[in-house]
Design a protein around this motif. Structure first.
Motif, mmCIF file in Angstrom:
data_model
loop_
_atom_site.group_PDB
_atom_site.id
_atom_site.type_symbol
_atom_site.label_atom_id
_atom_site.label_comp_id
_atom_site.label_asym_id
_atom_site.label_seq_id
_atom_site.Cartn_x
_atom_site.Cartn_y
_atom_site.Cartn_z
ATOM 1 N N ARG A 5 -13.041 50.252 -40.025
ATOM 2 C CA ARG A 5 -11.898 50.998 -39.354
ATOM 3 C C ARG A 5 -10.764 51.224 -40.804
ATOM 4 O O ARG A 5 -10.534 50.642 -41.459
ATOM 5 N N GLU A 6 -10.286 52.216 -40.672
ATOM 6 C CA GLU A 6 -9.468 53.053 -41.759
ATOM 7 C C GLU A 6 -8.269 52.851 -41.285
ATOM 8 O O GLU A 6 -7.744 53.093 -40.028
ATOM 9 N N GLY A 7 -7.241 52.338 -41.986
ATOM 10 C CA GLY A 7 -5.821 52.290 -41.654
ATOM 11 C C GLY A 7 -5.408 50.808 -41.753
ATOM 12 O O GLY A 7 -6.032 50.100 -42.281
ATOM 13 N N ASN A 8 -4.397 50.624 -41.410
ATOM 14 C CA ASN A 8 -3.302 49.392 -41.585
ATOM 15 C C ASN A 8 -2.727 48.977 -40.367
ATOM 16 O O ASN A 8 -1.283 48.974 -40.402
ATOM 17 N N LYS A 9 -3.094 48.913 -39.274
ATOM 18 C CA LYS A 9 -2.499 48.600 -38.010
ATOM 19 C C LYS A 9 -3.060 47.334 -37.318
ATOM 20 O O LYS A 9 -4.136 47.149 -36.956
ATOM 21 N N GLY A 102 -4.658 52.090 -32.006
ATOM 22 C CA GLY A 102 -4.909 52.557 -33.391
ATOM 23 C C GLY A 102 -5.082 51.187 -34.200
ATOM 24 O O GLY A 102 -5.072 51.126 -35.472
ATOM 25 N N THR A 104 -6.857 48.501 -36.451
ATOM 26 C CA THR A 104 -7.881 48.381 -37.621
ATOM 27 C C THR A 104 -7.884 46.786 -38.036
ATOM 28 O O THR A 104 -8.848 46.361 -38.596
ATOM 29 N N HIS A 105 -6.800 45.908 -37.611
ATOM 30 C CA HIS A 105 -6.896 44.598 -38.021
ATOM 31 C C HIS A 105 -6.401 43.657 -36.785
ATOM 32 O O HIS A 105 -5.524 43.865 -36.096
ATOM 33 N N TYR A 129 -13.550 45.770 -37.655
ATOM 34 C CA TYR A 129 -12.248 45.462 -37.891
ATOM 35 C C TYR A 129 -12.002 44.285 -39.020
ATOM 36 O O TYR A 129 -12.795 43.610 -39.175
ATOM 37 N N ASP A 130 -10.929 44.240 -39.652
ATOM 38 C CA ASP A 130 -10.427 43.252 -40.469
ATOM 39 C C ASP A 130 -9.979 42.242 -39.318
ATOM 40 O O ASP A 130 -9.675 42.607 -38.282
ATOM 41 N N ARG A 172 -14.689 45.183 -45.022
ATOM 42 C CA ARG A 172 -13.745 44.467 -44.346
ATOM 43 C C ARG A 172 -13.110 43.590 -44.914
ATOM 44 O O ARG A 172 -13.690 42.616 -45.753
ATOM 45 N N SER A 187 -1.188 44.385 -42.956
ATOM 46 C CA SER A 187 -2.730 44.182 -42.474
ATOM 47 C C SER A 187 -2.669 42.901 -41.636
ATOM 48 O O SER A 187 -4.011 42.524 -41.440
#
Length: 198
Positions: A5-9, A102, A104-105, A129-130, A172, A187
């Motif tokens: 997953r790209e991003g920081n949500k 959205g 990602t974490h 996912y992180d 990840r 994150s």
């Protein structure tokens, strides 16, 4: 390999903090208060809170024991996921809710450590996912073996905290953080920190 997953949500996933589940769990009052703190932190920092509630032939849907513990109440607009298997991802619409916000974490907390928390943690990592496990906001009961041996709940909690610190997945991150240290604006958590059960 999973799609990373790209991003920081970050989102908070609260799993099975139900009356009957917590009534049999190690240090439940302390863990519940830590969960309250994490939920308040998520709300203050604008992170979505997703609630997962289990039911099966022993934990009957709608029964008093199936209800959330009184200290934790979903807010209007929070996503509610009903599950029948250990992993919060299996046969549920959790992934649709994560996609809608959205995410990602995933910041993970709740019960029971060795069943639904473990299965959900691995399910999240397997799906790209992180993950941050809130080290002092998950719990379980002691296991008594047929031969009379015991696996103490504190040991089960400590083992999963260690595992979630040292696992390695390509692309990840996985870590633990205490309820006090979780930061949903970075994150979902502070950097990797191994935290033993208290």
């Amino acid at each position: 390999m999973a799609t990373v997953r790209e991003g920081n949500k970050a989102v908070l996933l609260v799993v099975d903090v139900q009356v009957d589940v917590m009534s049999e769990s190690w240090e439940a009052p302390r863990v519940i208060q830590n969960l309250v703190q994490v939920v308040e932190c998520a709300r203050a920092q604008g992170a979505p809170v997703i609630w997962v509630q289990h039911s099966d032939e022993e934990l009957l849907y709608g029964s008093p024991g199936w209800q959330w513990v009184p200290e934790l109440v979903p807010a209007s607009g929070d996503a509610l996921i009903h599950k029948h298997f250990n992993s919060s991802f299996e046969a549920t619409d959790l992934e649709a809710h994560l996609a809608a916000c959205g995410a990602t974490h995933i910041v993970l907390a709740g019960a029971a450590t060795n069943w639904c928390i473990r299965a959900t943690a691995y399910g999240a990592l397997d799906r790209g996912y992180d993950l941050t496990l809130v080290s002092d906001a998950h719990t379980t009961g002691t296991i008594v073996l047929e031969d009379g041996g015991r696996i103490d709940a504190a040991t089960i909690v400590e083992e999963l905290n260690i595992a979630m610190t040292w696992l390695s997945y390509p692309g990840r991150t996985n870590s633990t953080a205490t309820a006090e240290a979780v930061d949903f604006t970075c994150s979902g958590a502070t950097p990797h920190a191994m935290v033993a059960a208290e």
